[in-house]
Write a protein that holds these residues in place. Structure first.
Motif, PDB file in Angstrom:
ATOM      1  N   ASP A 112      -4.519   9.707   9.205  1.00  0.00           N
ATOM      2  CA  ASP A 112      -3.595   9.186   8.336  1.00  0.00           C
ATOM      3  C   ASP A 112      -3.159   9.427   6.938  1.00  0.00           C
ATOM      4  N   ALA A 113      -2.873   8.575   6.049  1.00  0.00           N
ATOM      5  CA  ALA A 113      -2.601   9.191   4.437  1.00  0.00           C
ATOM      6  C   ALA A 113      -4.215   9.336   3.876  1.00  0.00           C
TER       7      ALA A 113
ATOM      8  N   SER B 146       1.372  10.151   7.271  1.00  0.00           N
ATOM      9  CA  SER B 146       1.631   8.718   7.030  1.00  0.00           C
ATOM     10  C   SER B 146       2.295   8.141   8.219  1.00  0.00           C
ATOM     11  N   ASP B 147       1.884   6.769   8.284  1.00  0.00           N
ATOM     12  CA  ASP B 147       2.608   5.761   9.044  1.00  0.00           C
ATOM     13  C   ASP B 147       4.114   5.852   8.950  1.00  0.00           C
TER      14      ASP B 147
END
Length: 686
Positions: A505-506, A478-479
């Motif tokens: 990403d997520a 994730s970010d």
């Protein structure tokens, strides 16, 4: 000026329990409903003889407690809890919700779980229920309420055991009730269909949704499932079970305040639920662990899971809720433990932070699916090797009572994430043979063989206190977690990352601009292409070692190559390219491994990482000896576990707690033995 003393920190529930028991918790699952009453008297007598002070009661007793809808019969539990209390044995009382009785599934056939292919499963085992079905929730909550109201003040009760091994058999239910609950969960997560369609990438293969009611679970279909949908369904399914845990916990906390609660996790044995989220909801963390029988180095898997339990407990003591005295019943070949192995296993859990050692189960069943699962009291009774070892372990734990409440200190964190596990092993990935646990175990083994203790933690854990962080794989990142790792290195931390990381990403969407996506800057490189290898193929590295399964075409963007793929055909699809890199970033450094390196290569990396980060082994020990230290305000305890076939000597100043001859300058550990030394002065710590 009057000085107001600070309030002492609250005592951890497991430490308080140890004080109440007078020693380390010792015992196991007790199922008296399987036996006639005259056996119960023998049970409590033998429990006391073995040193048992805590048993789990009622795990699968729903059909006894509630034989018919609306009718409760507490006679058996009343008698058993009174008997145990009269003999000084405390009770971890289970809510019994893991095994709905036949009358429940008969009344509510639509509450039985459904597979991805549409098959509704029949009654005849445990966990035969859909986690989202309201009829199950109503029945389970009524049972928990009745148990809490009856036993909240019983003097034997010291711990609540919520459910049992959440999601072990029924984590993924694809029925219409689950489908409706899934849609509700998605609506709360994404708010709008436009957002969901964007995250899932539904324009691919014409899957764009125009109405929430069009969305179904990722059931069996013609080709590959939508990976975003599949990943979110796993998250939803874990959360559905977590909601059941929260519901039971809320009832227990309201009706029986002051009694701590836990639920037993399965660690790396269970892929289907995010155990980190359950641990955060418990007053104390508990773990079940069973050795993989096919693995001659299963004790390394044991250590990994113990460190995972400690990581989920944020470094605090944790409870080993289940393990086996010998063979289990469910592996393809149920290899029996060798003499002394059960003791080694148990004390290794203790060394790595457990303040309780429990088994499944107390008395070996004579009927049912687990009659070939070993127990503390075997089929052969007291004239057996296992019983003698059970008594001996009880004496060992009594001698080690002072260890309770002490903690294991670790300077290294190893990142472990169920969401990443789910995402990496979904359909249509570059390399099907790349398995998450294989990678994690490779890296963990490198630390273990160097006797460098690590906490196994989630990517969202606070990493600031660790000198080094290792991430075997972060395919999904994730970010938020990517930013945290970047800050960690920039502020002076030391990070080592395995291949195929930082990629999505997520939502399982590729991070554009070049691999490894979110980690390009902190690693100082760009990966032009991922190059999975054919099964059985290997590549040579510039130090003469070999690697397998995976390669990458790496372009340095500030990093320094430390190892390269060999030039020529032996170097595989990226000959001469970087295979191991180091990058100075901010005040810290990062390392990247662009292949599945050998154990020797990973150990060399850990040694170099350790030199820069200031890591030191727990103790100077011979190969095959595992060393772990627990420390507290009153002293340090060095655990030495000899997995070798010959005696080993370790230089350590202190007093042996298990062997009266241990102490002074040297401690000798017999082959297969364990020594615990109260150190005169603590040596190097991990």
């Amino acid at each position: 000026m009057t000085h107001t003393p600070a309030h002492p920190p609250p005592v951890h529930p497991l430490t308080a329990l140890s004080h109440k028991l007078g020693s380390i918790a010792y015992g196991g699952d007790y199922n008296p409903e399987q036996w006639p009453r005259h056996v119960w008297q023998e049970d409590v007598r033998l429990m006391r003889e073995a040193g048992v002070n805590l048993v789990t009661v009622g795990v699968f007793a729903w059909s006894r407690i509630q034989p018919r809808p609306g009718t409760y019969d507490f006679g058996l539990l009343d008698e058993v809890l009174d008997l145990l209390h009269a003999h000084g044995i405390a009770v971890d009382l289970a809510t019994a919700t893991a095994a709905p009785p036949p009358w429940f599934t008969h009344l509510h056939p639509d509450a039985r779980p459904v597979t991805a292919s549409g098959t509704r499963l029949a009654h005849g085992s445990r966990q035969v229920f859909c986690p989202s079905h309201p009829a199950y929730a109503e029945a389970a909550d009524a049972l928990v309420t009745a148990l809490a109201e009856r036993y909240a003040d019983h003097p034997a009760l010291v711990l609540w055991h919520v459910h049992n091994e959440f999601g072990n058999h029924n984590a993924l239910c694809y029925c219409d009730v689950s489908a409706a609950a899934f849609r509700t969960w998605l609506g709360e997560r994404y708010t709008t269909l436009d957002t969901l369609n964007e995250v899932w990438g539904t324009d691919f293969w014409g899957q764009r949704y125009g109405d929430w009611d069009e969305i179904e679970p990722p059931r069996d279909t013609t080709a590959f499932r939508n990976p975003g949908q599949d990943l979110d369904f796993r998250r939803f399914s874990s959360d559905a079970l977590l909601a059941r845990h929260r519901a039971e916990a809320a009832l227990l906390r309201r009706l029986a305040p002051g009694i701590p609660l836990t639920t037993n996790h399965l660690g790396t044995l269970e892929k289907k639920v995010d155990a980190h989220s359950f641990a955060a909801e418990c007053d104390l963390v508990s773990l079940d662990h069973y050795l993989p029988a096919a693995d001659p180095d299963g004790h390394i898997d044991l250590a990994l899971n113990a460190d995972l339990a400690r990581g989920m407990a944020a470094g605090r003591p944790w409870l080993l809720m289940e393990h086996s005295t010998s063979a289990v019943n469910w592996q393809p070949v149920n290899v029996a433990k060798q003499p002394g192995q059960m003791r080694r296993n148990s004390l290794t859990h203790l060394a790595r932070g457990a303040d309780g050692v429990l088994f499944f189960q107390w008395r070996q069943s004579r009927a049912g699916a687990e009659k070939w699962h070993s127990a503390m009291l075997p089929h052969g009774g007291t004239d057996t090797r296992i019983w003698k070892e059970v008594r001996g372990l009880g004496a060992d734990l009594a001698a080690l009572g002072e260890v309770t409440g002490t903690r294991v200190a670790a300077d290294v964190a190893l990142l472990f994430d169920w969401h990443n596990w789910w995402a990496l092993e979904m359909e249509a990935r570059p390399s099907g043979p790349m398995r998450y646990l294989d990678t994690v175990r490779d890296w963990y083994e490198a630390l273990w063989r160097l006797n460098i203790t690590c906490d196994v933690v989630a990517p969202g854990a606070d990493l600031t206190s660790y000198k080094a962080v290792v991430a075997p794989n972060l395919y999904l990142l994730s970010d938020e977690h990517a930013d945290a790792l970047t800050r960690y290195v920039r502020d002076g931390g030391h990070l080592a990352v395995g291949c195929f990381s930082g990629v999505v990403d997520a939502g399982d969407r590729i991070r554009l601009g070049g691999y490894p996506g979110a980690l390009r800057e902190v690693l100082g490189l760009r990966v032009d292409e991922y190059l999975p290898l054919r099964p059985g193929d290997t590549v040579s590295l510039s130090d003469g070692s070999t690697a397998g399964q995976w390669a990458e075409r790496v372009e340095p963007r500030g990093c320094t190559p430390v190892l390269r793929f060999a030039n020529g055909p032996d170097g595989g699809p990226a000959p001469g390219g970087p295979a191991l890199t180091r990058h100075a970033y901010g005040a810290g450094t990062s390392w990247y491994v662009a292949t599945r390196a050998s154990g020797a290569t990973l150990r060399e990396l850990v040694l170099r990482l350790g030199e820069e980060a200031g890591l030191r082994p727990v103790a100077d020990v011979p190969d095959g000896v595992e060393a772990v230290r627990r420390s507290g305000p009153d002293g340090s305890y060095l655990f030495l576990v000899n997995h070798g076939e010959v005696p080993a000597k370790v230089l350590v100043e202190g007093t042996g707690l298990l062997d009266a001859t241990a102490g002074g300058s040297f401690t000798e550990i017999p082959a297969g033995g364990v020594a615990v030394v109260l150190e005169t002065s603590a040596g190097p710590r991990s």
